[in-house]
Design an enzyme around this catalytic site. Structure first.
Site, PDB file in Angstrom:
ATOM      1  N   LYS A 113     -47.573  54.795 -33.744  1.00 17.30           N
ATOM      2  CA  LYS A 113     -48.955  54.407 -34.065  1.00 17.30           C
ATOM      3  C   LYS A 113     -49.716  55.569 -34.681  1.00 17.30           C
ATOM      4  O   LYS A 113     -50.509  55.393 -35.603  1.00 17.30           O
ATOM      5  CB  LYS A 113     -49.681  53.912 -32.807  1.00 17.30           C
ATOM      6  CG  LYS A 113     -49.374  52.466 -32.486  1.00 17.30           C
ATOM      7  CD  LYS A 113     -50.347  51.537 -33.197  1.00 17.30           C
ATOM      8  CE  LYS A 113     -49.862  50.125 -33.436  1.00 17.30           C
ATOM      9  NZ  LYS A 113     -49.289  49.410 -32.351  1.00 17.30           N
ATOM     10  N   LYS A 195     -37.564  44.561 -36.519  1.00 19.72           N
ATOM     11  CA  LYS A 195     -37.686  43.402 -35.636  1.00 19.72           C
ATOM     12  C   LYS A 195     -38.805  42.469 -36.087  1.00 19.72           C
ATOM     13  O   LYS A 195     -39.700  42.880 -36.827  1.00 19.72           O
ATOM     14  CB  LYS A 195     -37.944  43.875 -34.203  1.00 19.72           C
ATOM     15  CG  LYS A 195     -39.211  44.705 -34.067  1.00 19.72           C
ATOM     16  CD  LYS A 195     -39.636  44.869 -32.623  1.00 19.72           C
ATOM     17  CE  LYS A 195     -41.086  45.281 -32.559  1.00 19.72           C
ATOM     18  NZ  LYS A 195     -41.822  44.922 -31.405  1.00 19.72           N
ATOM     19  N   LYS A 198     -45.740  40.961 -34.662  1.00 17.28           N
ATOM     20  CA  LYS A 198     -46.974  40.192 -34.849  1.00 17.28           C
ATOM     21  C   LYS A 198     -47.642  40.497 -36.180  1.00 17.28           C
ATOM     22  O   LYS A 198     -48.216  39.631 -36.795  1.00 17.28           O
ATOM     23  CB  LYS A 198     -47.946  40.516 -33.723  1.00 17.28           C
ATOM     24  CG  LYS A 198     -47.493  39.967 -32.392  1.00 17.28           C
ATOM     25  CD  LYS A 198     -48.679  39.517 -31.568  1.00 17.28           C
ATOM     26  CE  LYS A 198     -48.318  39.366 -30.116  1.00 17.28           C
ATOM     27  NZ  LYS A 198     -48.664  40.554 -29.344  1.00 17.28           N
TER      28      LYS A 198
HETATM   29  P1  ADP Z   1     -45.548  42.625 -30.950  1.00 15.28           P
HETATM   30  O1  ADP Z   1     -44.500  43.692 -30.742  1.00 15.28           O
HETATM   31  O2  ADP Z   1     -45.088  41.580 -31.883  1.00 15.28           O
HETATM   32  O3  ADP Z   1     -46.917  43.149 -31.271  1.00 15.28           O
HETATM   33  P2  ADP Z   1     -46.214  42.534 -28.170  1.00 15.28           P
HETATM   34  O4  ADP Z   1     -46.180  44.017 -28.286  1.00 15.28           O
HETATM   35  O5  ADP Z   1     -47.482  41.954 -27.673  1.00 15.28           O
HETATM   36  O6  ADP Z   1     -45.746  41.908 -29.540  1.00 15.28           O
HETATM   37  O7  ADP Z   1     -45.025  42.064 -27.245  1.00 15.28           O
HETATM   38  C1  ADP Z   1     -45.068  41.074 -26.260  1.00 15.28           C
HETATM   39  C2  ADP Z   1     -43.686  40.905 -25.674  1.00 15.28           C
HETATM   40  O8  ADP Z   1     -42.758  40.437 -26.671  1.00 15.28           O
HETATM   41  C3  ADP Z   1     -43.068  42.211 -25.127  1.00 15.28           C
HETATM   42  O9  ADP Z   1     -42.366  41.914 -23.946  1.00 15.28           O
HETATM   43  C4  ADP Z   1     -42.131  42.636 -26.221  1.00 15.28           C
HETATM   44  O10 ADP Z   1     -41.056  43.406 -25.713  1.00 15.28           O
HETATM   45  C5  ADP Z   1     -41.628  41.292 -26.747  1.00 15.28           C
HETATM   46  N1  ADP Z   1     -41.199  41.394 -28.155  1.00 15.28           N
HETATM   47  C6  ADP Z   1     -41.979  41.659 -29.237  1.00 15.28           C
HETATM   48  N2  ADP Z   1     -41.254  41.638 -30.376  1.00 15.28           N
HETATM   49  C7  ADP Z   1     -39.975  41.349 -30.015  1.00 15.28           C
HETATM   50  C8  ADP Z   1     -38.746  41.150 -30.750  1.00 15.28           C
HETATM   51  N3  ADP Z   1     -38.688  41.208 -32.072  1.00 15.28           N
HETATM   52  N4  ADP Z   1     -37.632  40.876 -30.026  1.00 15.28           N
HETATM   53  C9  ADP Z   1     -37.682  40.766 -28.679  1.00 15.28           C
HETATM   54  N5  ADP Z   1     -38.790  40.913 -27.941  1.00 15.28           N
HETATM   55  C10 ADP Z   1     -39.935  41.203 -28.583  1.00 15.28           C
END
Ligand code: ADP
Ligand code: TRP
Length: 333
Positions: A113, A195, A198
């Site tokens: 970040k 990966k 969001k």
């Molecule tokens: P993002 O990473 O998309 O911003 P968050 O950080 O809010 O989403 O993650 C919420 C949950 O989803 C966490 O438990 C995170 O480990 C899981 N997660 C997010 N992206 C992935 C992914 N591509 N594969 C598996 N789990 C994921």
């Protein structure tokens, strides 16, 4: 029912996607029948990137609706919003006294970040792992269903728990990441780069709110090549990714057919993607429809939030009282 407590949260930043579903929510839904569960919308965590105040509220409602649409039952689990539980920031403050600048600066998510938003390296970003530890320890949780990217944060939460226990006496169990399969999951993006996420890689991420047409378009654009040149060849990453996604949403017979075709060098990637697109549509469409329905009834969502807030605060205030006592902050008794 098992007595071990489960906690997990999802930030209210943008649309939930397939990675969130398979990395986190699928486990939530299974765990709700076996454990006492606390699931929440991590709205404070989303403030590190200064979201537009006008968007925060609909985003929080949407994450809540999506959680329910994926199968969480607010009568079985405690479903709440992080900022509704003031005990969390109080524990966060206490844990910050035990978190050192060096270890916080070394966290992978902080370094990422700090690189991507050099003009906004705020203290909230640095102490993101202590707030996350407070979320978990405030209910004395033992299991935390999360995706692979959260492993380091969980390790830090265990360190903070140990430090507190060591300094002030045993209070917190050590929390561990949890997944019903053996390994934590990482859902790859459709272009083979990183990966699903969001906010990055939007065209290569499948969102739970994508329309059928958008899903088809994104899947058909997934990266492929000319096909295997000899039987039983190892798959390149981006082809393996397509098969991995298929494993999640398609039937075994479909998967076997395309695997055999690949191994025999007569696979047609167009057909593979068409099949995956249809299976994805069938998987995502009911979640999307249910989410839209729930979002139309804000007062029901508010009642669910309120019920969750009360249950979460009851648990949190007991643990916080214990923490305060251990630290000597109990001046009136
Ligand atoms: P993002 O990473 O998309 O911003 P968050 O950080 O809010 O989403 O993650 C919420 C949950 O989803 C966490 O438990 C995170 O480990 C899981 N997660 C997010 N992206 C992935 C992914 N591509 N594969 C598996 N789990 C994921
Ligand atoms: N940091 C998590 C993420 O980015 C979200 C989160 C905040 C969380 N607090 C938590 C996850 C507590 C599990 C437990 O995905």
């Amino acid at each position: 029912m098992n007595k071990d407590i489960v906690v997990s949260g999802i930030r209210s930043t943008g649309n939930l996607h397939l990675g969130n579903y398979f990395g986190a929510m699928r486990n939530y839904v299974k765990m709700q029948d076996e454990f006492p569960c606390f699931f929440f919308v991590a709205d404070y965590h989303s403030l590190t990137t200064h979201p537009d105040p006008l968007q925060l509220k609909p985003n929080v409602y949407k994450v809540l609706a999506e959680n329910i649409a994926c199968g969480l039952d607010p009568n079985k689990v405690t479903l709440y919003v992080q900022s509704d539980v003031p005990e969390i920031p109080e524990l966060y403050l206490m844990l910050n006294m035990m978190a050192y600048k060096g270890e916080l600066e070394k966290t992978a998510s902080f370094k990422d970040k700090a690189r991507s938003q050099p003009d906004n390296i705020n203290a909230g970003l640095l102490t993101y792992p202590t707030l996350m530890a407070a979320d978990i320890l405030i209910h004395k949780a033992k299991y935390v269903p999360v995706g692979k990217d959260q492993e380091q944060h969980l390790e830090m939460a265990r360190n903070f728990a140990q430090r507190f226990n060591h300094r002030y006496g045993e209070l917190f169990p050590e929390p561990y990441p949890f997944n019903f399969g053996n390994e934590l999951i990482k859902i790859p993006s459709l272009d083979g780069n990183g990966k699903m996420s969001k906010s990055e890689n939007e065209n290569a991420t499948l969102y739970l709110s994508d329309t059928d047409e958008v899903i088809r378009k994104k899947v058909m654009k997934a990266k492929t090549d000319q096909g295997p040149t000899e039987p039983n060849m190892a798959m390149p990453d981006y082809i393996e990714n397509i098969f991995d996604l298929m494993k999640l949403v398609s039937g075994n017979d479909v998967l076997e057919k395309f695997t055999t075709d690949y191994n025999n060098c007569n696979i047609r990637y167009g057909d593979l993607k068409k099949q995956l697109a249809e299976d994805m549509v069938n998987f995502i469409a009911p979640i999307r429809t249910k989410t839209i329905e729930l979002q139309q009834d804000i007062s029901s969502l508010q009642s669910i939030m309120k019920m969750g807030k009360e249950k979460a605060r009851e648990s949190a205030s007991n643990v916080l009282d214990e923490a305060r006592k251990k630290m000597g902050i109990n001046y009136y008794c």
